[in-house]
Structures are given as C-alpha cells and as structure tokens.
Motif scaffolding. Structure first.
Motif, PDB file in Angstrom:
ATOM      1  N   ALA A  84       1.000  -1.081   0.015  1.00 47.37           N
ATOM      2  CA  ALA A  84       0.027   0.045   0.060  1.00 47.37           C
ATOM      3  C   ALA A  84       0.933   1.386   0.022  1.00 47.37           C
ATOM      4  O   ALA A  84       0.333   2.156  -0.675  1.00 47.37           O
ATOM      5  CB  ALA A  84      -0.896   0.052   1.379  1.00 47.37           C
ATOM      6  N   ALA A  85       1.921   1.360   0.797  1.00 46.14           N
ATOM      7  CA  ALA A  85       2.938   2.408   0.588  1.00 46.14           C
ATOM      8  C   ALA A  85       3.493   2.499  -0.649  1.00 46.14           C
ATOM      9  O   ALA A  85       3.667   3.613  -1.212  1.00 46.14           O
ATOM     10  CB  ALA A  85       4.079   2.118   1.830  1.00 46.14           C
ATOM     11  N   GLY A  92       0.844   4.922   4.889  1.00 43.44           N
ATOM     12  CA  GLY A  92       1.767   3.788   5.344  1.00 43.44           C
ATOM     13  C   GLY A  92       1.647   4.001   6.858  1.00 43.44           C
ATOM     14  O   GLY A  92       1.626   5.029   7.553  1.00 43.44           O
ATOM     15  N   ARG A  93       1.758   2.764   7.668  1.00 45.10           N
ATOM     16  CA  ARG A  93       2.002   2.740   8.658  1.00 45.10           C
ATOM     17  C   ARG A  93       3.140   2.116   9.457  1.00 45.10           C
ATOM     18  O   ARG A  93       3.749   1.337   8.688  1.00 45.10           O
ATOM     19  CB  ARG A  93       0.724   1.867   9.422  1.00 45.10           C
ATOM     20  CG  ARG A  93       1.089   1.492  11.077  1.00 45.10           C
ATOM     21  CD  ARG A  93      -0.134   0.464  11.323  1.00 45.10           C
ATOM     22  NE  ARG A  93       0.207  -0.869  10.762  1.00 45.10           N
ATOM     23  CZ  ARG A  93      -0.446  -2.000  10.728  1.00 45.10           C
ATOM     24  NH1 ARG A  93      -1.800  -1.759  11.351  1.00 45.10           N
ATOM     25  NH2 ARG A  93      -0.349  -3.023   9.991  1.00 45.10           N
ATOM     26  N   LEU A  94       4.228   2.668  10.324  1.00 42.80           N
ATOM     27  CA  LEU A  94       5.399   2.269  10.556  1.00 42.80           C
ATOM     28  C   LEU A  94       5.072   1.727  12.002  1.00 42.80           C
ATOM     29  O   LEU A  94       5.018   2.412  12.861  1.00 42.80           O
ATOM     30  CB  LEU A  94       6.402   3.213  10.558  1.00 42.80           C
ATOM     31  CG  LEU A  94       6.967   3.453   9.253  1.00 42.80           C
ATOM     32  CD1 LEU A  94       7.958   4.944   9.198  1.00 42.80           C
ATOM     33  CD2 LEU A  94       7.720   2.416   8.509  1.00 42.80           C
ATOM     34  N   ARG A  95       5.866   0.524  12.286  1.00 39.44           N
ATOM     35  CA  ARG A  95       5.690   0.021  13.671  1.00 39.44           C
ATOM     36  C   ARG A  95       7.342  -0.326  14.134  1.00 39.44           C
ATOM     37  O   ARG A  95       7.928  -1.034  13.460  1.00 39.44           O
ATOM     38  CB  ARG A  95       5.059  -1.302  13.606  1.00 39.44           C
ATOM     39  CG  ARG A  95       3.520  -1.134  13.137  1.00 39.44           C
ATOM     40  CD  ARG A  95       3.005  -2.453  12.313  1.00 39.44           C
ATOM     41  NE  ARG A  95       3.652  -2.898  11.405  1.00 39.44           N
ATOM     42  CZ  ARG A  95       3.621  -4.081  10.899  1.00 39.44           C
ATOM     43  NH1 ARG A  95       2.666  -4.778  11.480  1.00 39.44           N
ATOM     44  NH2 ARG A  95       4.186  -4.711   9.941  1.00 39.44           N
ATOM     45  N   SER A 120       2.169  12.313   7.364  1.00 38.62           N
ATOM     46  CA  SER A 120       0.944  11.296   7.101  1.00 38.62           C
ATOM     47  C   SER A 120       1.234   9.901   7.662  1.00 38.62           C
ATOM     48  O   SER A 120       0.441   9.086   7.706  1.00 38.62           O
ATOM     49  CB  SER A 120       0.549  11.346   5.932  1.00 38.62           C
ATOM     50  OG  SER A 120       1.866  10.959   4.870  1.00 38.62           O
ATOM     51  N   VAL A 121       2.763   9.660   7.884  1.00 39.28           N
ATOM     52  CA  VAL A 121       2.992   8.253   8.364  1.00 39.28           C
ATOM     53  C   VAL A 121       2.636   7.977   9.720  1.00 39.28           C
ATOM     54  O   VAL A 121       2.811   8.972  10.847  1.00 39.28           O
ATOM     55  CB  VAL A 121       4.469   8.019   8.338  1.00 39.28           C
ATOM     56  CG1 VAL A 121       4.700   6.805   9.000  1.00 39.28           C
ATOM     57  CG2 VAL A 121       4.728   8.018   6.725  1.00 39.28           C
TER      58      VAL A 121
END
Length: 382
Positions: A84-85, A92-95, A120-121
């Motif tokens: 998706a990123a 995007g989601r960063l973990r 937006s991350v």
C-alpha cells in the motif's frame, strides 16, 4: 491449503483464551468463531481445541499451528502495508519496537523528525527487549527493531566488509561507529529467535544473528535468516556508584567486589556477571530491575553499585550518583529490518532519522533541526 481467515480466528482464540473473547476481538459473532474452528479442524484433520471446564484450550497441535499462523499472518499484514505504501494507497503505517533506554532517548527525537518529514506516516511504538523485538520483527508485527548487544572489544572487519563499514560508521552524523570505520561483523548478540542461549553474549567471535552482515549497505543480508542491520551507536558502559561515596570513582571493578550489586535485564545481567568475572569475582546481586531510573535511585540510596550504558544516563541522570566509564567494553545499538531490500520509502526514512537521533547531542554539529534539513524521503524530489 489452509484458509487464512480461519487461521486468524485460531490465533485470536490462542491470544484471547476463549471463543467469546476472540469473537469480540475480531468483531465476529460467537457461532461464527466456533464454525471457523470446526472447519479448520476438518481441513487439518487434527483436533485443535478441547473442552476445559466451562471454557476451551488449545491442544498441542493447536498451539503449534497458532504459533506458525501468527508468523504467517504477521508477514501477510506487513506485505499488505508495504504494498500500500508503494502504490500510494495510503501513506503507510510504521511499527517500531525498542528497548526502554532507546524509547527514552533515540525514539522520541526520531519520531519528531519523522513527523516533520512525513506527517502522514502513522508511527506505532512498542517497548521490547532485543529477544522479543526480534521475535516481533520476524513475525511481521513490527517493521524495525532497535536492539543492542555488549562486546568486550570492537568487532573486527572482514576484508569484503571494509567499504560498507566505512559508510556505516563515517557516514553517520557525528562520525558514529568509533571503530575506525570498520564494519561491525558479528554485531548480533541478540540470541536469535529460538535458541537464546547466547543471551547477553558479546564475546569476540560470537554470532547471535546466525551470520548476519550488519554493514550499512542494503546488500548486507543474512541469506539464512533475512535479518539486515544498521549500526546506530557505539556507546560506553559506566560503573555507577553513590554520590555519598567519598572515594574517587574507579573503573577497576575488583575494588567493588565486596559491595552489593544491582542487576538489570537478562542481557545486562549477563554482561555484568561477565565483567565481574574478568575482574576476578562473582558479584553479590541484591536487587534486579530493568528500570534504569530505579537502578540509579537504589545506587543513590547507597544500596549497591551497578553498571549502566550511556543511553540510560542520557535518558535520566540521578543527581545522587557518580559514574566512570568501564574499560574494554562497549554497547552497540542497531536498527534491524527483516526481509529482502529495498525497503518501503517510509522505512528508509525511519532508518535515517533513527541514525540522526542516535547521535549524542554533544557530538552533533548543531541540533536535530539542522540535521533534519539534510534528510529527505527516499525517492522524493530534491
């Protein structure tokens, strides 16, 4: 082929401990969960759950499948997020998983830089010691893990790592690395995923990543395990004594052989035992806590002595303690990724801001805001 939806249900039951709780977590009706479990048992041909009083519990086969399913689902979720990123469907989601002293120092500064460059991350943080952080990384629950290991001496560079090592050490802001620009071979010390027998390792030649090449070059991939590492920081380890002690602090641990000691997490405790053994004694450990603030408070109260890495003192320094750097031992902090390169652009940016934030403030040419001006999301226009 096993159905992924039913595997998710099994994992939820394993985590929640009951069909009712799993149904709530998944937002399913309870009969739907029971149906999925029954169909999964039919697919596998083995009993996965059994009655236990008024509830249920997983059989040995059920636990085995749930553990493997958690890894598979984690990787699928990570792949979906990365794709998706790349395709621009969402920022995007960063973990990120990190140990406590990094969460108190490196991570907040890195998160601020990340927000400035890519607001937006969505950055999610999890506290985890290195062994658990690596488990989460390989299972796909986090994208990057901050880990550490201790070493009695600077790792040696192999002939084919010199160039990559120069990039990792000399290329970092403030000239990180401290090892003459060598690649930090064998920088693992992390105990791997399964056999953590090397917990707290770091003896010369020890390899706890299973052969990972930790050079900063993205081509440095452990073919067997898929772990890629970037060295962020090499830091001293300090002897911490009470400020009430009238004697001058000394790095010779043998002078404190009769003192009571305060130990930290498993890896830090193993390092303490090893350092004391090299000094010719076995420490009398009176307290054990992985809270570096509590360690300093206990030392300040003259209840014992301890050792702490620089990040712990950078995060919070008790006015009632004295410190002196130990000789011939260092701690190495690294950011670890899993899987083949290239990383998604947001992950690449996270790696960059982590390296910038890892530089001790006194060693930067300016402040983090100045360093932020030199950072750019990979692939963005200049």
């Amino acid at each position: 082929m096993l159905d992924v939806t039913r595997l998710r249900v099994l994992v939820a039951v394993a985590r929640c401990g009951s069909v009712t709780a799993a149904a709530k977590a998944l937002n399913y009706a309870q009969p739907s969960v029971s149906h999925h479990l029954a169909r999964l048992e039919a697919e596998t041909g083995v009993k996965l759950i059994q009655r236990a009083g008024r509830g249920i519990r997983l059989t040995d086969a059920g636990r085995l499948l749930a553990e493997r399913a958690a890894e598979v689902i984690g990787r699928l979720d990570a792949a979906e997020n990365e794709l998706a990123a790349y395709t621009g469907l969402r920022a995007g989601r960063l973990r990120l998983a990190a140990f406590p002293s990094a969460l108190g120092t490196i991570v907040p500064a890195a998160a601020a830089l990340l927000r400035e460059h890519q607001p937006s991350v969505d950055l999610r943080l999890t506290e985890a010691e290195p062994p658990e952080a690596l488990r989460m990384l390989r299972a796909g629950y986090v994208d990057v893990a901050l880990v550490f290991r201790y070493s009695a001496q600077a790792p040696e560079a192999t002939e084919d790592q010199e160039g990559a090592g120069d990039q990792s050490a000399a290329g970092a802001p403030g000239g990180l690395g401290g090892s003459g620009g060598h690649a930090h071979g064998g920088l693992g010390g992390l105990g791997g995923l399964g056999g953590l027998g090397g917990l707290g390792g770091g003896e010369p030649g020890a390899d706890f990543y299973g052969g990972v090449n930790p050079a900063d070059d993205d081509a440095a991939i452990d073919i067997t395990e898929g772990v890629r590492e970037r060295l962020l920081l090499e830091e001293p380890v300090y002897l911490v004594t009470s400020g009430h002690d009238t004697e001058a602090s000394c790095a010779d641990l043998s002078r404190y052989a009769r003192h009571r000691w305060i130990a930290g997490c498993d890896r830090c405790r193993a390092h303490l035992l090893r350092q004391c053994a090299l000094a010719g004694f076995t420490p009398k450990i009176a307290f054990t806590t992985d809270d570096y603030v509590a360690v300093q408070a206990l030392v300040a109260a003259d209840l014992g002595v301890s050792t702490l890495p620089a990040l712990c003192l950078r995060a919070a320094r008790h006015p009632g303690v004295k410190t002196v750097p130990l000789l011939r031992t260092r701690r190495y902090v690294s950011a670890v990724r899993y899987g083949d390169p290239p990383d998604p652009p947001a992950v690449q940016l996270l790696m960059d801001v982590l390296r910038t934030a890892a530089v001790p403030p006194s060693r930067t040419s300016g402040n983090l805001a100045e360093e932020a001006g030199r950072l750019q999301l990979p692939g963005a226009a200049s």
